[in-house]
Motif scaffolding. Structure first.
Motif, short mmCIF file in Angstrom:
data_model
loop_
_atom_site.label_atom_id
_atom_site.label_comp_id
_atom_site.label_asym_id
_atom_site.label_seq_id
_atom_site.Cartn_x
_atom_site.Cartn_y
_atom_site.Cartn_z
N UNK A 7 0.83 -1.21 0.00
CA UNK A 7 0.00 0.00 0.00
C UNK A 7 0.86 1.26 0.00
N UNK A 8 2.12 1.15 -0.40
CA UNK A 8 2.96 2.34 -0.44
C UNK A 8 2.44 3.29 -1.52
N UNK A 11 4.04 2.92 -5.02
CA UNK A 11 3.59 1.74 -5.76
C UNK A 11 2.17 1.93 -6.28
N UNK A 12 1.30 2.48 -5.46
CA UNK A 12 -0.09 2.70 -5.87
C UNK A 12 -0.16 3.73 -7.00
N UNK A 13 0.61 4.79 -6.90
CA UNK A 13 0.61 5.81 -7.95
C UNK A 13 1.07 5.21 -9.28
N UNK A 14 2.11 4.37 -9.23
CA UNK A 14 2.58 3.72 -10.45
C UNK A 14 1.50 2.80 -11.02
N UNK A 15 0.79 2.09 -10.14
CA UNK A 15 -0.28 1.20 -10.58
C UNK A 15 -1.42 2.01 -11.20
N UNK A 16 -1.75 3.14 -10.59
CA UNK A 16 -2.81 4.00 -11.13
C UNK A 16 -2.44 4.53 -12.51
N UNK A 25 2.01 -6.14 -8.32
CA UNK A 25 2.53 -6.10 -6.95
C UNK A 25 1.44 -5.71 -5.95
N UNK A 26 0.61 -4.75 -6.31
CA UNK A 26 -0.47 -4.32 -5.42
C UNK A 26 -1.49 -5.44 -5.25
N UNK A 27 -1.90 -6.06 -6.36
CA UNK A 27 -2.88 -7.15 -6.29
C UNK A 27 -2.32 -8.32 -5.49
N UNK A 28 -1.07 -8.69 -5.75
CA UNK A 28 -0.45 -9.81 -5.02
C UNK A 28 -0.33 -9.49 -3.53
N UNK A 29 0.07 -8.28 -3.22
CA UNK A 29 0.22 -7.88 -1.82
C UNK A 29 -1.10 -7.81 -1.09
N UNK A 72 -6.70 3.07 -0.57
CA UNK A 72 -6.73 1.76 -1.22
C UNK A 72 -7.26 0.67 -0.29
N UNK A 73 -6.72 0.56 0.91
CA UNK A 73 -7.13 -0.52 1.81
C UNK A 73 -8.61 -0.42 2.15
N UNK A 74 -9.09 0.76 2.49
CA UNK A 74 -10.52 0.88 2.83
C UNK A 74 -11.39 0.61 1.61
N UNK A 75 -10.94 1.02 0.43
CA UNK A 75 -11.68 0.75 -0.81
C UNK A 75 -11.78 -0.75 -1.03
N UNK A 76 -10.68 -1.47 -0.86
CA UNK A 76 -10.66 -2.92 -1.06
C UNK A 76 -11.59 -3.61 -0.07
#
Length: 183
Positions: A7-8, A11-16, A25-29, A72-76
């Motif tokens: 949830x760094x 990493x999230x910005x790059x995924x977005x 990496x986000x999905x796996x984590x 991200x975490x609360x959304x998930x």
């Protein structure tokens, strides 16, 4: 201490931005966290796995639409909660009834949604065994003997847990809604 690197912000910005390695990496984590959360909310291990997979698919497809990286975490977890509730509703509402049901007013729908949220929150706060017994018995309608066997409980222990769960749920809902008005 739990690994929070999935949830760094970087990493999230790059995924977005569409970086496939970052999305992976986000999905796996997120998988183990989402799965664990689903196990606490859903009535069965199969529903938990399905809800977790659905949430991860939505994450993969829609991470670009996430506005705040810190959310991200609360959304998930909201996606998982909604998916568990959807699965429980499907078992409660026969397909033909759902298709032929008359449309209600927007106000009635809003009230029904708020009531469902209160009940879901109250059920979520129950201890694990009580929550599972209550969902399997009262929400999904499984026979008591089947619930007891599925959870590894004696029939008497299952009944006791169900009684406690109903009592706690009743008190929790009363606390959430406030005292009833006198006529």
């Amino acid at each position: 201490m739990a690994d929070r690197s999935w949830v760094s912000a970087q990493l999230i910005e790059a995924a977005q931005a569409g970086d496939r390695e970052s999305i992976t990496a986000v999905v796996s984590g997120a998988h183990s966290h989402v799965r664990r959360f689903a196990e606490h909310l859903c009535a069965s291990p199969q529903d938990a796995e399905d809800a977790a997979q659905e949430a991860l698919i939505i994450l993969y497809r829609k991470i670009g639409s996430l506005r705040a990286t810190g959310a991200l975490a609360s959304w998930m977890f909201r996606i998982v909660r909604n998916e568990c509730l959807r699965r429980a509703r499907l078992l409660l509402e026969p397909r033909e009834e759902a298709e032929t049901r008359l449309a209600t007013s927007a106000e009635d729908e809003a009230i029904r949604h708020l009531e469902a949220e209160l009940v879901a929150r109250a059920i979520q706060e129950l201890p694990d065994v009580q929550r599972r017994v209550l969902i399997m018995r009262d929400v999904l309608g499984h026979p008591g003997r089947r619930v007891a066997e599925a959870l590894g409980l004696s029939n008497a222990a299952m009944k006791s847990q169900l009684h406690r769960a109903r009592g706690r749920l009743r008190l929790s809902l009363a606390d959430m809604t406030g005292p009833a008005e006198s006529p």
